[in-house]
Enzyme design. Structure first.
Site, PDB file in Angstrom:
ATOM      1  N   CYS A   1      -1.008  -0.276  -8.938  1.00 17.37           N
ATOM      2  CA  CYS A   1      -0.935   1.077  -9.512  1.00 17.37           C
ATOM      3  C   CYS A   1      -0.233   1.099 -10.864  1.00 17.37           C
ATOM      4  O   CYS A   1      -0.333   2.079 -11.596  1.00 17.37           O
ATOM      5  CB  CYS A   1      -0.247   2.029  -8.540  1.00 17.37           C
ATOM      6  SG  CYS A   1      -1.159   2.215  -7.011  1.00 17.37           S
TER       7      CYS A   1
ATOM      8  N   HIS B   1       2.626   8.537 -12.221  1.00 20.41           N
ATOM      9  CA  HIS B   1       1.617   7.999 -11.301  1.00 20.41           C
ATOM     10  C   HIS B   1       1.436   9.011 -10.176  1.00 20.41           C
ATOM     11  O   HIS B   1       2.418   9.523  -9.627  1.00 20.41           O
ATOM     12  CB  HIS B   1       2.117   6.660 -10.753  1.00 20.41           C
ATOM     13  CG  HIS B   1       1.239   6.105  -9.689  1.00 20.41           C
ATOM     14  ND1 HIS B   1      -0.144   6.090  -9.794  1.00 20.41           N
ATOM     15  CD2 HIS B   1       1.533   5.533  -8.481  1.00 20.41           C
ATOM     16  CE1 HIS B   1      -0.645   5.534  -8.698  1.00 20.41           C
ATOM     17  NE2 HIS B   1       0.336   5.201  -7.892  1.00 20.41           N
TER      18      HIS B   1
ATOM     19  N   ASN C   1      -4.484   9.211  -4.920  1.00 21.17           N
ATOM     20  CA  ASN C   1      -3.934   8.075  -5.670  1.00 21.17           C
ATOM     21  C   ASN C   1      -5.100   7.190  -6.147  1.00 21.17           C
ATOM     22  O   ASN C   1      -5.706   6.477  -5.356  1.00 21.17           O
ATOM     23  CB  ASN C   1      -2.987   7.291  -4.754  1.00 21.17           C
ATOM     24  CG  ASN C   1      -2.345   6.113  -5.463  1.00 21.17           C
ATOM     25  OD1 ASN C   1      -2.763   5.723  -6.551  1.00 21.17           O
ATOM     26  ND2 ASN C   1      -1.336   5.532  -4.826  1.00 21.17           N
TER      27      ASN C   1
HETATM   28  C1  LIG Z   1       2.213   7.603   3.868  1.00 15.81           C
HETATM   29  C2  LIG Z   1       3.048   8.875   3.774  1.00 15.81           C
HETATM   30  C3  LIG Z   1       2.219  10.017   3.261  1.00 15.81           C
HETATM   31  C4  LIG Z   1       3.531   9.228   5.163  1.00 15.81           C
HETATM   32  O1  LIG Z   1       4.298  10.410   5.081  1.00 15.81           O
HETATM   33  P1  LIG Z   1       5.683  10.535   5.850  1.00 15.81           P
HETATM   34  O2  LIG Z   1       6.170  11.906   5.695  1.00 15.81           O
HETATM   35  O3  LIG Z   1       6.548   9.401   5.318  1.00 15.81           O
HETATM   36  O4  LIG Z   1       5.254  10.316   7.298  1.00 15.81           O
HETATM   37  P2  LIG Z   1       5.780   9.234   8.315  1.00 15.81           P
HETATM   38  O5  LIG Z   1       5.259   7.887   7.943  1.00 15.81           O
HETATM   39  O6  LIG Z   1       7.269   9.392   8.469  1.00 15.81           O
HETATM   40  O7  LIG Z   1       5.075   9.708   9.583  1.00 15.81           O
HETATM   41  C5  LIG Z   1       5.365  10.963  10.168  1.00 15.81           C
HETATM   42  C6  LIG Z   1       4.364  11.188  11.275  1.00 15.81           C
HETATM   43  O8  LIG Z   1       3.091  11.520  10.690  1.00 15.81           O
HETATM   44  C7  LIG Z   1       2.101  10.684  11.222  1.00 15.81           C
HETATM   45  N1  LIG Z   1       1.056  10.444  10.247  1.00 15.81           N
HETATM   46  C8  LIG Z   1       0.936   9.436   9.351  1.00 15.81           C
HETATM   47  N2  LIG Z   1      -0.188   9.577   8.649  1.00 15.81           N
HETATM   48  C9  LIG Z   1      -0.775  10.719   9.084  1.00 15.81           C
HETATM   49  C10 LIG Z   1      -1.946  11.402   8.743  1.00 15.81           C
HETATM   50  N3  LIG Z   1      -2.792  10.970   7.787  1.00 15.81           N
HETATM   51  N4  LIG Z   1      -2.243  12.555   9.379  1.00 15.81           N
HETATM   52  C11 LIG Z   1      -1.435  13.030  10.343  1.00 15.81           C
HETATM   53  N5  LIG Z   1      -0.307  12.416  10.721  1.00 15.81           N
HETATM   54  C12 LIG Z   1       0.028  11.278  10.093  1.00 15.81           C
HETATM   55  C13 LIG Z   1       2.821   9.409  11.585  1.00 15.81           C
HETATM   56  O9  LIG Z   1       2.099   8.661  12.538  1.00 15.81           O
HETATM   57  C14 LIG Z   1       4.115   9.954  12.126  1.00 15.81           C
HETATM   58  O10 LIG Z   1       3.906  10.381  13.450  1.00 15.81           O
HETATM   59  P3  LIG Z   1       5.042  10.094  14.580  1.00 15.81           P
HETATM   60  O11 LIG Z   1       6.251  10.833  14.070  1.00 15.81           O
HETATM   61  O12 LIG Z   1       4.411  10.655  15.799  1.00 15.81           O
HETATM   62  O13 LIG Z   1       5.221   8.615  14.575  1.00 15.81           O
HETATM   63  C15 LIG Z   1       4.261   8.662   2.855  1.00 15.81           C
HETATM   64  O14 LIG Z   1       5.183   7.810   3.484  1.00 15.81           O
HETATM   65  C16 LIG Z   1       3.904   8.092   1.512  1.00 15.81           C
HETATM   66  O15 LIG Z   1       3.207   8.721   0.729  1.00 15.81           O
HETATM   67  N6  LIG Z   1       4.437   6.907   1.202  1.00 15.81           N
HETATM   68  C17 LIG Z   1       4.230   6.296  -0.110  1.00 15.81           C
HETATM   69  C18 LIG Z   1       2.850   5.746  -0.169  1.00 15.81           C
HETATM   70  C19 LIG Z   1       2.462   5.384  -1.537  1.00 15.81           C
HETATM   71  O16 LIG Z   1       2.660   6.150  -2.450  1.00 15.81           O
HETATM   72  N7  LIG Z   1       1.868   4.208  -1.666  1.00 15.81           N
HETATM   73  C20 LIG Z   1       1.321   3.760  -2.867  1.00 15.81           C
HETATM   74  C21 LIG Z   1       2.380   3.376  -3.803  1.00 15.81           C
HETATM   75  S1  LIG Z   1       1.635   3.164  -5.331  1.00 15.81           S
END
Ligand SMILES: CC(C)(COP(=O)(O)OP(=O)(O)OC[C@H]1O[C@@H](n2cnc3c(N)ncnc32)[C@H](O)[C@@H]1OP(=O)(O)O)[C@@H](O)C(=O)NCCC(=O)NCCS
Length: 318
Positions: free
Chosen positions: A113, A245, A275
């Site tokens: 990215c 980004h 993204n």
């Molecule tokens: C992936 C991301 C959106 C997850 O959001 P979050 O608020 O951190 O969510 P969590 O990982 O803590 O998960 C919370 C709950 O939502 C659930 N969940 C994850 N993805 C889900 C989705 N697409 N839809 C519904 N629920 C989802 C998880 O399973 C978890 O459930 P649980 O509590 O029963 O285990 C977030 O962590 C993120 O954006 N991270 C950075 C990713 C990124 O930018 N990557 C590229 C870098 S360039």
């Protein structure tokens, strides 16, 4: 002193669009969850046979038109991508041929990215030293090709697209500084599980520990914003536009808060395309230039974070 100045920008999103509601039919997710936790409403996906080079070509032609220059004036082509059409030749070489340019250097940069910021920094060094006069800098990715469409933790986040910038040598200030970093110790948090030496016999997919990536991204982007301003003896209030980004609206909110810049001065496009990896910063820049928000003379702070981990920034006068 010679600067690299932005002469024109272009962006392109493939026609086919997937909304969050479409994804509800693929994985256990909800439109409301995706919007609230990421800020994403929809993403664009390459059609059958469409490749990263196709996206890059559309964006590049638009950038050439906006810059008002002929393709033959381009003497340097650099393209950030993690989803090249082939292992080789570089997608930049394929793009060069498509545009009908030949002879000048053309190569890909793989910094996920952060790929566009890396590419911009390289082009800036070539222009500053006089080794190039007019550079085509592209960020293009078709991440949909490396997504596990059964993994709700990744497939809701990414989309395909391309952004391009034409840089020209100028006596007037353009790019003021760029800052690049990487730390290879975090591979286990964000990687693709296939390649030439690993798992070439099965499809390669993005694997990510989203929560961990989130925390490190917020911390790291805060640091690089400070580093960039300090290197230019500038204050937070000197930045007219933050062009971040577009990975997650909550990461962008946190960075803007650390920078003390109101959200009205932050370019946001994530809702429209998710993204788009290396394309995300130039796409956002292009949107805000074309809709008139960014004007000539404005100071822009560009930043990105991605797999590697890699991260980087650029401060520029538009
Ligand atoms: C992936 C991301 C959106 C997850 O959001 P979050 O608020 O951190 O969510 P969590 O990982 O803590 O998960 C919370 C709950 O939502 C659930 N969940 C994850 N993805 C889900 C989705 N697409 N839809 C519904 N629920 C989802 C998880 O399973 C978890 O459930 P649980 O509590 O029963 O285990 C977030 O962590 C993120 O954006 N991270 C950075 C990713 C990124 O930018 N990557 C590229 C870098 S360039």
């Amino acid at each position: 002193m010679t600067f690299a100045r932005v002469l024109g920008t272009g962006g392109y999103l493939p026609e086919h669009c997937l909304t969050n509601s479409d994804l509800e039919r693929l994985v256990d997710t909800k439109d409301a969850w995706v919007q609230e936790r990421t800020g994403i409403r929809k993403r664009h996906i390459v059609g059958p046979g469409e490749t990263t080079c196709d996206l890059a070509e559309h964006a590049s032609r638009r950038a050439l038109e906006a810059a008002g220059i002929e393709k033959d004036e381009i003497d340097f082509v650099v393209l950030g991508t993690t989803t090249p059409d082939l292992v080789y030749p570089a997608t930049a070489c394929r793009l060069q041929a498509r545009l009908g340019i030949s002879g000048c250097p053309a190569f890909d940069v793989q910094a996920v990215c952060t790929g566009f910021i890396y590419a911009l920094s390289i082009a800036d060094q070539f222009i500053r030293t006089g080794a190039a006069k007019c550079a085509l800098v592209v960020g293009a990715d078709a991440s949909s090709k490396i997504l596990d469409w059964t993994d709700r933790g990744t497939c809701v986040l990414f989309g395909d697209g391309a952004g391009a910038v034409i840089l020209g040598a100028s006596e007037a200030p353009g790019i003021l500084s760029t800052h690049l970093h990487a730390d290879g110790r975090y591979e286990h948090l964000l990687y693709v599980d296939g390649g030439v030496f690993h798992g070439y016999d099965h499809p390669a997919y993005v694997r990510m520990q989203g929560g961990e990536v989130f925390k490190i991204a917020v911390r790291t982007l805060g640091r690089i914003v400070d580093e960039t301003l300090a290197a230019n003896n500038m204050d937070r209030c000197d930045v007219d536009w933050l062009v971040p980004h577009q990975a997650n609206i909550r990461i962008i909110n946190a960075t803007a808060k650390m920078l003390g810049i109101p959200m009205e001065r932050v370019v946001l496009t994530i809702a429209e395309h998710g993204n788009t990896s290396a394309a995300s910063v130039p796409l956002a820049m292009d949107v805000a230039i074309r809709d008139g928000r960014i004007s000539r003379g404005d100071t822009l702070l560009l930043e990105a974070f991605g797999g590697g981990f890699t991260w980087g920034s650029a401060l520029l006068k538009y």
